[in-house]
Design a protein around this motif. Structure first.
Motif, PDB file in Angstrom:
ATOM      1  N   UNK A 231       0.879  -1.290  -0.074  1.00 47.40           N
ATOM      2  CA  UNK A 231      -0.139   0.107   0.130  1.00 47.40           C
ATOM      3  C   UNK A 231       0.894   1.390  -0.119  1.00 47.40           C
ATOM      4  N   UNK A 232       2.018   1.389   0.929  1.00 47.66           N
ATOM      5  CA  UNK A 232       2.824   2.444   0.912  1.00 47.66           C
ATOM      6  C   UNK A 232       3.544   2.571  -0.306  1.00 47.66           C
ATOM      7  N   UNK A 233       4.195   1.368  -0.870  1.00 52.33           N
ATOM      8  CA  UNK A 233       4.795   1.606  -2.057  1.00 52.33           C
ATOM      9  C   UNK A 233       3.986   1.743  -3.327  1.00 52.33           C
ATOM     10  N   UNK A 234       2.853   1.403  -3.581  1.00 48.80           N
ATOM     11  CA  UNK A 234       1.956   1.692  -4.504  1.00 48.80           C
ATOM     12  C   UNK A 234       1.381   3.181  -4.566  1.00 48.80           C
ATOM     13  N   UNK A 235       1.386   3.648  -3.308  1.00 43.96           N
ATOM     14  CA  UNK A 235       0.899   5.061  -3.166  1.00 43.96           C
ATOM     15  C   UNK A 235       1.971   6.071  -3.586  1.00 43.96           C
ATOM     16  N   UNK A 236       3.193   5.605  -3.362  1.00 52.22           N
ATOM     17  CA  UNK A 236       4.391   6.349  -3.690  1.00 52.22           C
ATOM     18  C   UNK A 236       4.619   6.526  -5.036  1.00 52.22           C
ATOM     19  N   UNK A 237       4.478   5.320  -5.751  1.00 47.17           N
ATOM     20  CA  UNK A 237       4.854   5.132  -6.838  1.00 47.17           C
ATOM     21  C   UNK A 237       3.652   5.751  -8.255  1.00 47.17           C
ATOM     22  N   UNK A 238       2.550   5.788  -7.491  1.00 49.16           N
ATOM     23  CA  UNK A 238       1.356   6.299  -8.378  1.00 49.16           C
ATOM     24  C   UNK A 238       1.609   7.737  -8.381  1.00 49.16           C
ATOM     25  N   UNK A 239       2.231   8.492  -7.111  1.00 46.16           N
ATOM     26  CA  UNK A 239       2.534   9.896  -6.704  1.00 46.16           C
ATOM     27  C   UNK A 239       3.478  10.245  -7.590  1.00 46.16           C
ATOM     28  N   UNK A 240       4.694   9.376  -7.698  1.00 47.20           N
ATOM     29  CA  UNK A 240       5.704   9.585  -8.675  1.00 47.20           C
ATOM     30  C   UNK A 240       5.468   9.825 -10.211  1.00 47.20           C
TER      31      UNK A 240
END
Length: 363
Positions: A231-240
């Motif tokens: 969840x944390x990694x997915x949210x960050x990569x979507x933001x990136x």
């Protein structure tokens, strides 16, 4: 998942290397290549076949269709990405975050050997100790003050940076309810906010450079699909990904000499996701770092704006979100995307509990 330790499954079968990406690659260099397509009617003609013969007509129509597709593709690329910038490696100063190992180290070593000036930023020492043409700077990209200091050091020591490759990432690999707030903040700072820190520190130099510049952002398909225990990694990569697209739009208006490259790979064979089960080896094969590095290096060398997706499904992943929700649910179950992290081990087979559930490794 606490205490679980396993190793990645071995791919022993003779057909294991076979994937849809390999088939497409073979077809693009043979049946779907204009040169090969036009060879067929030429061979028919060499056999004195008349132009009105059915095989001749079919082969000419096919060759014309394939040639048209290549021409349309070239026009589409030019409209989407514009003209390339001139790249002279002897004048390039390339900054790679998370470049002490994995994909980042591979890119850094290639450019160092080819005569470019390369600066690697990482909290860990370089795996190979040192590499020709590569200068290591110890830097935690979550520390914005240190990032700014290193940017000044690089410009003083090596010259004005012209290429920034934002590659550093970490994976916690826990369910949201099992993560501490500190782990969440560390993940989002490393995987998302650090991109803003490095861009604020290095982008002004790229804008001043007489030869232009290139910004490379390494994101992930997980930013589009999401996945359990990420969840944390997915949210960050979507933001990136969203950040990169917005940045590219801004630079087209204010600094058209700067090129942008967005990289959205699937699972890469690096320690970042060591132990993760491959959902489908044929449709979603694990990508070798050298293949991703080749695409990134090609885009930088050619001075192109680009979007890079690998393997094949990564280039079409945006269509996933327009599918009916029921179809999406079935696709997720068939792909195993939400169970793949259950065998996650992390860097060099270290148990998660021994690293407080966090593994730091360049993507």
């Amino acid at each position: 998942m606490s205490g679980r330790f396993s190793t990645p499954p071995q791919r022993d079968s003779w057909f294991a290397p076979l994937s849809i990406d390999m088939l497409i690659k073979v077809l693009k260099t043979s049946f779907f290549h204009p040169f090969i397509a036009w060879i067929v009617p030429l061979c028919f003609r060499a056999q004195n076949m008349h132009y009105d013969a059915a095989p001749m007509i079919v082969s000419i129509v096919w060759a014309a269709f394939i040639s048209s597709c290549w021409i349309v593709g070239a026009i589409n690329s030019r409209l989407a990405f514009g003209l390339p910038r001139e790249v002279d490696l002897s004048e390039e100063v390339i900054v790679v975050t998370g470049g002490a190992s994995g994909l980042g180290l591979l890119i850094a070593e290639v450019y160092g050997m080819r005569g470019a000036t390369v600066a690697v930023l990482d909290v860990n020492e370089m795996e190979n100790g040192e590499a020709r043409g590569v200068t290591y700077y110890k830097c935690d990209v979550t520390d914005k003050q240190r990032v700014a200091e290193v940017a000044a050091e690089i410009e003083r020591d090596l010259g004005t940076p012209t290429v920034l490759i934002n590659n550093a990432a970490i994976v916690v690999g826990k369910r949201l309810l099992d993560m501490s707030v500190d782990e969440i903040e560390k993940s989002l700072t490393t995987n998302l906010l650090s991109h803003f820190y490095t861009l604020k520190a290095f982008l002004p130099a790229l804008a001043r450079s007489e030869v232009g510049g290139t910004v490379v952002t390494v994101s992930s398909v997980i930013g589009t699909t999401g996945a359990a225990q990420l969840s944390d990694y997915s949210a960050a990569k979507a933001g990136v990904t969203a950040m990169h697209k917005s940045l590219a739009a801004e630079l087209r208006q204010t600094h058209p000499q700067i090129r942008t490259v967005l990289v959205t790979p699937g699972q890469i064979s690096t320690p970042l996701f060591y132990g993760v089960q491959t959902p489908n080896a044929f449709l979603a094969p694990v990508v070798e770092p050298v293949d991703v590095a080749k695409e990134i290096i090609k885009a930088i060398d050619n001075g192109h704006n680009a979007t890079i997706g690998s393997p094949l499904y990564a280039r079409w992943i945006e269509f996933y979100n327009v599918l009916p929700m029921g179809v999406q649910a079935v696709a997720r179950r068939l792909a195993g995307v939400d169970t793949a992290m259950q065998t996650f081990v992390g860097r060099k087979g270290t148990r998660l509990s021994e690293k407080n559930g966090s593994v730091i490794q360049p993507f």
